[in-house]
Scaffold this motif. Structure first.
Motif, short mmCIF file in Angstrom:
data_model
loop_
_atom_site.label_atom_id
_atom_site.label_comp_id
_atom_site.label_asym_id
_atom_site.label_seq_id
_atom_site.Cartn_x
_atom_site.Cartn_y
_atom_site.Cartn_z
N VAL A 57 0.86 -1.18 0.00
CA VAL A 57 0.00 0.00 0.00
C VAL A 57 0.90 1.23 0.00
CG1 VAL A 57 -1.77 1.28 1.26
CG2 VAL A 57 -1.84 -1.22 1.22
N CYS A 58 0.73 2.09 -1.00
CA CYS A 58 1.63 3.24 -1.14
C CYS A 58 0.95 4.31 -1.98
CB CYS A 58 2.94 2.80 -1.79
SG CYS A 58 2.74 2.12 -3.46
N THR A 102 -1.54 1.75 -5.38
CA THR A 102 -0.85 3.04 -5.38
C THR A 102 -1.81 4.22 -5.24
OG1 THR A 102 -0.94 3.16 -7.80
CG2 THR A 102 1.04 2.17 -6.82
N GLY A 103 -3.01 3.97 -4.72
CA GLY A 103 -4.06 4.99 -4.75
C GLY A 103 -4.08 5.98 -3.60
N ALA A 156 -8.29 -0.52 -1.56
CA ALA A 156 -7.16 -1.39 -1.24
C ALA A 156 -7.64 -2.73 -0.70
CB ALA A 156 -6.24 -0.71 -0.23
N LEU A 157 -8.71 -2.72 0.08
CA LEU A 157 -9.26 -3.97 0.61
C LEU A 157 -9.77 -4.85 -0.52
CD1 LEU A 157 -10.13 -5.72 3.04
CD2 LEU A 157 -12.28 -4.40 3.08
N SER A 203 -0.12 8.41 5.82
CA SER A 203 -1.33 8.13 5.04
C SER A 203 -1.34 6.69 4.55
CB SER A 203 -1.44 9.09 3.87
OG SER A 203 -1.58 10.42 4.31
N ALA A 204 -0.23 6.23 4.01
CA ALA A 204 -0.15 4.85 3.53
C ALA A 204 -0.24 3.87 4.69
CB ALA A 204 1.16 4.64 2.76
N ILE A 205 0.43 4.17 5.78
CA ILE A 205 0.43 3.25 6.91
C ILE A 205 -0.95 3.16 7.55
CG2 ILE A 205 1.46 2.72 9.15
CD1 ILE A 205 4.03 4.07 8.18
N ASP A 206 -1.59 4.31 7.75
CA ASP A 206 -2.93 4.28 8.35
C ASP A 206 -3.93 3.57 7.44
OD1 ASP A 206 -1.99 5.57 10.55
OD2 ASP A 206 -3.30 7.32 10.39
N THR A 207 -3.82 3.78 6.12
CA THR A 207 -4.69 3.06 5.19
C THR A 207 -4.49 1.57 5.30
OG1 THR A 207 -4.69 4.93 3.64
CG2 THR A 207 -5.30 2.78 2.76
N ALA A 208 -3.22 1.14 5.33
CA ALA A 208 -2.93 -0.29 5.42
C ALA A 208 -3.42 -0.89 6.74
CB ALA A 208 -1.43 -0.52 5.26
#
Length: 395
Positions: free
Chosen positions: A37-38, A66-67, A80-81, A99-104
């Motif tokens: 996730v990035c 990559t979104g 992403a899910l 942002s990437a880490i919280d999304t993941a």
């Protein structure tokens, strides 16, 4: 110690120059196929390709989402899910900033518990299962999300930044490589570095502080005071980048276990309603909030002042506390942090939304951790002060 405290960090923390080279062996322990996730920047800079090469060498497949193009929103989590499920992934790698880490983190939670992320903020669903395994690889030195049990996702329907805190949100592995932060431009370095400073300061002042969080918070404060300006002025300064990466991680460990306070409570609505990046919003608010808070925490704020400015080591608590606020204002000035007016927020909009922001801040729970607990009216008044705050003025 006056009470029993609990302290949580990821199962494994890998850090140091070149740590990304360990991602394959860590991923191999967690599963056979990862979802990375990035954002598109990480792909363009070659970090995704490097990560995939390490994974392939370890026999781990990877799909890439990559979104993540702004601060995290529920739509990114849903997208992403869906990819995680379609691709048959069994663990995640977050490569990027907070942002990437919280999304993941949100994806990892939903992958095992179902529903949508808003369900867990509203209390409609209970977390019953551990999240999917996650390796968090920060590329900025700021949020500390790689070592925290918190995710903050904006609900696009309500314009509320949803803070969800639960032990299962801790990444399985935190992999911190300061070389990945070298590409951060000065503005991102400033925003993320001041975010880390805010984490450390609020963790130390928090009503829920404990000896372990105190030690980490003060260590982070010292590193940031000595290295943030250097990293901002010269992104190739590896010593400064390394110190800032370590400080951000220390501050993350501190606030994850001691909690943040009024600055964060007030900054989340600013980000949600006016789209001010989180670290910038924290910096915009921090000096004014500390001025408001100081009467209730002079002795502890003085410790922060002495950590930031050793030349006030022998000063009174009152003077050292004032110096802490002055130095934070100087940092904001030196790192080109604007006030809300200079950022371009319309005064009419700011005043119209101040009441909602105050309500949202109190609802988050963070202001209750502040040494001086504010009323709704106090918060509205602080928003007014922050709108035209002058970082160059001496306190």
């Amino acid at each position: 110690m006056e009470r029993v405290a609990r302290f949580r960090i990821p199962s494994v923390v890998v850090y140091g120059r070149g740590a990304l080279g360990r991602v394959g062996e860590e991923a191999r322990r967690l599963g056979a196929k990862a979802l990375i996730v990035c954002d598109a920047v990480m792909e363009r800079l070659g970090a995704v390709a490097e990560c995939r090469a390490h994974l392939a060498k370890a026999g781990v497949e990877a799909a890439v989402y990559t979104g993540v193009n702004t601060e995290p929103i529920d739509a990114y989590v849903d997208e992403a899910l869906a990819m995680y499920r379609v691709e048959g992934c069994d663990h995640l790698i977050a490569l990027g900033g907070g942002s990437a880490i919280d999304t993941a983190k949100a994806v990892a939670l939903l992958a095992e518990n179902g529903g949508r992320i808003a369900d867990y903020h509203a209390g409609e669903r209970t977390i019953r299962r551990p999240s999917a395994p996650l390796i968090a690889v920060p590329t900025t030195a700021g949020t500390g999300s790689e070592v925290t049990d918190v995710t903050v996702i904006t609900n696009t329907a309500t314009a509320v930044k949803m803070m969800i805190k639960h032990p299962t949100l801790l990444p399985t592995v935190a992999l911190v490589d300061p070389l990945l932060t070298v590409s951060s431009p000065p503005a991102v370095t400033a925003s993320s570095g001041l975010d880390a400073l805010c984490h450390a300061v609020e963790a130390y002042l928090s009503r829920r502080a404990q000896p372990l969080t105190d030690a980490l918070a003060l260590s982070a404060v010292r590193r940031i005071a000595g290295h943030l300006r250097r990293a901002y002025a010269n992104g190739q300064d590896l010593e400064a980048r390394e110190a800032m990466a370590l400080a951000a991680m220390e501050a993350g460990m501190a606030f994850s276990n001691a909690s943040v306070a009024l600055v964060h409570g007030m900054s989340r609505p600013v980000g949600a309603l006016f789209h001010v990046p989180h670290g910038i919003a924290n910096a915009m608010l921090m000096p004014a909030v500390l001025e408001y808070t100081k009467p209730a925490c002079v002795a502890r704020l003085a410790v922060i002042g002495r950590a930031m400015c050793p030349d006030v080591a022998g000063a009174s608590d009152e003077e050292a506390a004032e110096e802490a606020i002055r130095e934070i204002k100087r940092l904001c000035r030196d790192l080109a942090i604007p006030n809300l007016q200079a950022w371009g927020v319309a005064e009419k909009d700011w005043r119209e939304k101040a009441s909602k922001m105050a309500d949202d801040a109190l609802a988050s729970g963070s202001p209750a951790n502040n040494p001086r607990v504010p009323t709704r009216e106090d918060i509205v008044a602080l928003y007014e002060v922050c709108y035209t705050y002058d970082f160059s003025a001496e306190t």
